[in-house]
Design a protein around this motif. Structure first.
Motif, mmCIF file in Angstrom:
data_model
loop_
_atom_site.group_PDB
_atom_site.id
_atom_site.type_symbol
_atom_site.label_atom_id
_atom_site.label_comp_id
_atom_site.label_asym_id
_atom_site.label_seq_id
_atom_site.Cartn_x
_atom_site.Cartn_y
_atom_site.Cartn_z
ATOM 1 N N GLY A 173 -48.456 12.404 -24.972
ATOM 2 C CA GLY A 173 -48.708 13.710 -25.559
ATOM 3 C C GLY A 173 -49.619 14.593 -24.741
ATOM 4 N N GLY A 174 -49.998 14.128 -23.543
ATOM 5 C CA GLY A 174 -50.899 14.898 -22.695
ATOM 6 C C GLY A 174 -50.168 15.888 -21.809
ATOM 7 N N GLY A 175 -50.927 16.554 -20.973
ATOM 8 C CA GLY A 175 -50.365 17.570 -20.095
ATOM 9 C C GLY A 175 -50.025 17.079 -18.710
ATOM 10 N N GLY A 176 -50.372 15.812 -18.409
ATOM 11 C CA GLY A 176 -50.059 15.268 -17.095
ATOM 12 C C GLY A 176 -50.877 15.873 -15.974
ATOM 13 N N GLY A 177 -52.020 16.431 -16.315
ATOM 14 C CA GLY A 177 -52.852 17.089 -15.317
ATOM 15 C C GLY A 177 -53.755 16.137 -14.557
ATOM 16 N N SER A 178 -54.810 16.692 -13.982
ATOM 17 C CA SER A 178 -55.648 15.951 -13.042
ATOM 18 C C SER A 178 -57.108 15.965 -13.462
ATOM 19 N N ALA A 179 -57.924 15.250 -12.692
ATOM 20 C CA ALA A 179 -59.370 15.260 -12.918
ATOM 21 C C ALA A 179 -59.931 16.672 -12.754
ATOM 22 N N THR A 180 -59.369 17.425 -11.834
ATOM 23 C CA THR A 180 -59.813 18.808 -11.648
ATOM 24 C C THR A 180 -59.552 19.639 -12.898
ATOM 25 N N ASP A 181 -58.404 19.438 -13.523
ATOM 26 C CA ASP A 181 -58.092 20.153 -14.762
ATOM 27 C C ASP A 181 -59.085 19.799 -15.859
ATOM 28 N N ALA A 182 -59.386 18.507 -15.981
ATOM 29 C CA ALA A 182 -60.350 18.069 -16.999
ATOM 30 C C ALA A 182 -61.720 18.678 -16.745
ATOM 31 N N CYS A 183 -62.110 18.777 -15.483
ATOM 32 C CA CYS A 183 -63.400 19.396 -15.148
ATOM 33 C C CYS A 183 -63.430 20.858 -15.572
ATOM 34 N N HIS A 184 -62.361 21.594 -15.298
ATOM 35 C CA HIS A 184 -62.310 23.001 -15.708
ATOM 36 C C HIS A 184 -62.391 23.123 -17.225
ATOM 37 N N LEU A 185 -61.694 22.242 -17.933
ATOM 38 C CA LEU A 185 -61.738 22.266 -19.390
ATOM 39 C C LEU A 185 -63.165 22.099 -19.899
ATOM 40 N N VAL A 186 -63.835 21.059 -19.434
ATOM 41 C CA VAL A 186 -65.186 20.757 -19.904
ATOM 42 C C VAL A 186 -66.175 21.826 -19.447
ATOM 43 N N GLU A 187 -66.050 22.257 -18.185
ATOM 44 C CA GLU A 187 -66.971 23.273 -17.660
ATOM 45 C C GLU A 187 -66.856 24.586 -18.428
ATOM 46 N N GLU A 188 -65.641 25.047 -18.651
ATOM 47 C CA GLU A 188 -65.476 26.347 -19.302
ATOM 48 C C GLU A 188 -65.874 26.314 -20.772
ATOM 49 N N MET A 189 -65.675 25.190 -21.449
ATOM 50 C CA MET A 189 -66.138 25.088 -22.826
ATOM 51 C C MET A 189 -67.666 25.103 -22.877
ATOM 52 N N ALA A 190 -68.311 24.462 -21.919
ATOM 53 C CA ALA A 190 -69.779 24.485 -21.872
ATOM 54 C C ALA A 190 -70.273 25.885 -21.523
#
Length: 382
Positions: free
Chosen positions: A66-83
């Protein structure tokens, strides 16, 4: 679902969407107060659920779950932008770190169960520390005794992030003994509503973040063991890359927000007939802080790219450098931000006092700065 897995243009579109989400959902102080019960909560599950419904919580998880198949870089952007967007989503990074253990070591059946639940919006927690085993987590004593087809868990964990929100807790237990203290440790997936579990929040400056968790004759099927019996310690250590990277991404976003708020203040605040930012003492301080922040950003995304190229690569030195540099920078920025704002930064009228409360502990949890320096030093054979 919007993901960013191909090319810089797609990734920038993803980042822009994340920024717009944060601005829309928690861009005002009134929105954040409502989401956090006046600042008491560090995580808003309704907001987290909205993020999951968009498909973004699982942006870096495999598509088959059910995920997006993305990368560690994508996860970093997600967490960084939410913070950066001041979204009260402390449980986001905690869940992604726990999910990385499942993705790497769990059975296919466990992955289908757990990772799909993460993509649906459930929170995960991992219980390692105990009252007498913090930095020396290998000395843990929480015990899981095998009885037939089950394990019976007894013991106490402390400083457990988001245990009060989690649907399941991954508990590191002692199932045996060996010559090395790190042998005989096993990770078990324990549903949070299992009889015998007591979760007690620990009041902190940052609000409801961490907990004490007590296990009293907690019965869990042996099929809930994650990975190998006795291999829990090495499994957890192999996922520290993700732990320290997510911590770095979160406080990179936090530090960016601090600098931007401080900049806005020194541009608008006038003394002696001009903006205080025009004074050399302030300009040079901003220059130093901005440079440190840029160094932090480069470290975070350099590590993310290395893990994108080889997710199983062990980079303890680089991961510890990220955790050390970013959190120390965020803490320095929070202190300096308050100084730049003077008395205004100390009042609850502005967000700076909360930034300080949130940043001051960043150099302690997920491995103290002292432990990171020790790891880095040892990596050079010292």
């Amino acid at each position: 679902m919007q993901t960013a897995t191909v090319g810089n243009a797609d990734r920038q579109e993803f980042v822009t969407a994340l920024q717009e989400f944060a601005k829309r959902e928690c861009g005002t102080r009134e929105q954040r107060e409502a989401l956090t019960e006046g600042g008491r909560l560090s995580h808003s599950q309704p907001l987290h659920q909205k993020l999951a419904d968009l498909g973004w919580v699982g942006c870096a998880l495999p598509e088959e779950y059910g995920g997006g198949g993305g990368s560690a870089t994508d996860a970093c952007h997600l967490v960084e932008e939410m913070a950066y967007g001041r979204a009260p989503l402390f449980g986001l990074a905690v869940t992604l770190v726990s999910a990385s253990v499942v993705e790497r070591f769990a059975t296919e059946e466990q992955k289908q169960d757990i990772l799909t639940s993460v993509c649906r919006g459930e929170i995960l927690a991992t219980a390692i520390s105990e009252p007498d085993t913090g930095s020396d987590a290998g000395s843990l004593r929480c015990k899981a005794e095998r009885r037939g087809d089950d394990y019976v868990i007894n013991g106490q964990k402390t400083w457990i992030s988001c245990a009060h929100l989690a649907s399941r807790i991954f508990v590191l237990c002692r199932t045996g003994r060996g010559e090395d203290k790190h042998e005989g440790i096993t990770m078990i997936d324990v549903p949070a509503d299992t009889p015998g579990i007591t979760v007690r929040p620990i009041p902190t400056l940052g609000g409801d973040e961490v907990n004490e968790v007590y296990f009293t004759d907690v019965v869990v099927p042996a099929a809930r063991v994650i990975g190998e019996v006795g291999g829990g310690w090495h499994q957890m250590m192999s996922c520290l890359n993700t732990d320290r990277l997510m911590c770095g991404a979160m406080f990179l976003g936090h530090a960016r927000r601090i600098l931007d708020d401080a900049l806005e203040y020194v541009r608008q605040r006038h003394q002696f007939g001009r903006p205080i930012g025009s004074f050399q003492a302030i300009r040079h301080r901003i220059a130093d802080l901005a440079t440190e922040l840029e160094c932090s950003r480069l470290l975070v995304y350099d590590l993310a790219r290395k893990l994108d190229a080889d997710p199983h690569r062990q980079v303890p030195r680089e991961a510890s450098m990220v955790k050390l540099k970013v959190t120390e920078t965020a803490k320095r920025l929070a202190v300096e931000g308050m100084q730049l704002m003077g008395g205004a930064g100390y009042t609850k009228e502005h967000d700076m006092e909360r930034y300080l409360r949130e940043a001051v502990v960043s150099t302690v949890y997920a491995g103290t700065s002292e432990i990171q320096r020790e790891i880095i030093g040892r990596s050079y054979g010292l």
